[in-house]
Every structure is written in structure tokens, then in C-alpha cells.
Design a protein around this motif. Structure first.
Motif, PDB file in Angstrom:
ATOM      1  N   ALA A  12       0.836  -1.209   0.000  1.00  0.00           N
ATOM      2  CA  ALA A  12       0.000   0.000   0.000  1.00  0.00           C
ATOM      3  C   ALA A  12       0.866   1.252   0.000  1.00  0.00           C
ATOM      4  O   ALA A  12       0.542   2.234  -0.683  1.00  0.00           O
ATOM      5  N   LEU A  13       1.957   1.246   0.754  1.00  0.00           N
ATOM      6  CA  LEU A  13       2.856   2.398   0.765  1.00  0.00           C
ATOM      7  C   LEU A  13       3.604   2.547  -0.552  1.00  0.00           C
ATOM      8  O   LEU A  13       3.684   3.630  -1.118  1.00  0.00           O
ATOM      9  N   GLY A  14       4.173   1.443  -1.030  1.00  0.00           N
ATOM     10  CA  GLY A  14       4.980   1.497  -2.243  1.00  0.00           C
ATOM     11  C   GLY A  14       4.181   1.812  -3.489  1.00  0.00           C
ATOM     12  O   GLY A  14       4.544   2.698  -4.270  1.00  0.00           O
ATOM     13  N   LEU A  15       3.083   1.093  -3.685  1.00  0.00           N
ATOM     14  CA  LEU A  15       2.295   1.268  -4.897  1.00  0.00           C
ATOM     15  C   LEU A  15       1.298   2.418  -4.777  1.00  0.00           C
ATOM     16  O   LEU A  15       1.031   3.110  -5.764  1.00  0.00           O
ATOM     17  N   GLY A  16       0.779   2.622  -3.586  1.00  0.00           N
ATOM     18  CA  GLY A  16      -0.222   3.671  -3.395  1.00  0.00           C
ATOM     19  C   GLY A  16       0.374   5.020  -3.062  1.00  0.00           C
ATOM     20  O   GLY A  16       0.301   5.963  -3.848  1.00  0.00           O
TER      21      GLY A  16
END
Length: 62
Positions: A12-16
Motif C-alpha cells: 500500500a505504501l509502495g504502490l499507493g
């Protein structure tokens, strides 16, 4: 027993949040990922003021 790595949160952090493509996410090292999130690898270095405060709090006993 150690906890499982929180992959859902990392994704969620990396892609979002960071907006990385999946290939960018999977090729990043943990250090690169932490840096992209604005996190340092370790504690802040001791400053002179911090050192002086420690000396005052814990003076040598001679």
C-alpha cells in the motif's frame, strides 16, 4: 516466534503512497524503500548539546 512481514502495508505504501510501479517496488532494497518514505536507518547522531545534557545528568564521580 517473529511476526510475519506486513506485506499488505508495504505494498500500500509502495504502490499507493509512493506511486511506484510493481517492478520498481520489487527491485527496491529495504534501505531504498525506507529512504523513499523519509525514514532513517538508525537513530539521530548525538549532538554536542545532547552530549552536554548527558554529562550534566550523569557527571563523573571522582
Amino acid at each position: 516466534m517473529p511476526k510475519a512481514f506486513p506485506w499488505d502495508d508495504a505494498l500500500a505504501l509502495g504502490l499507493g503512497v509512493l506511486g511506484w510501479r510493481p517492478g520498481d517496488f520489487w527491485s527496491a532494497t529495504p534501505r531504498e524503500f525506507a529512504a523513499a518514505l523519509g525514514r532513517r536507518a538508525g537513530p539521530e547522531p548525538l549532538t554536542r548539546a545532547g552530549f552536554e545534557a548527558l554529562l550534566a545528568a550523569y557527571p563523573d564521580r571522582t
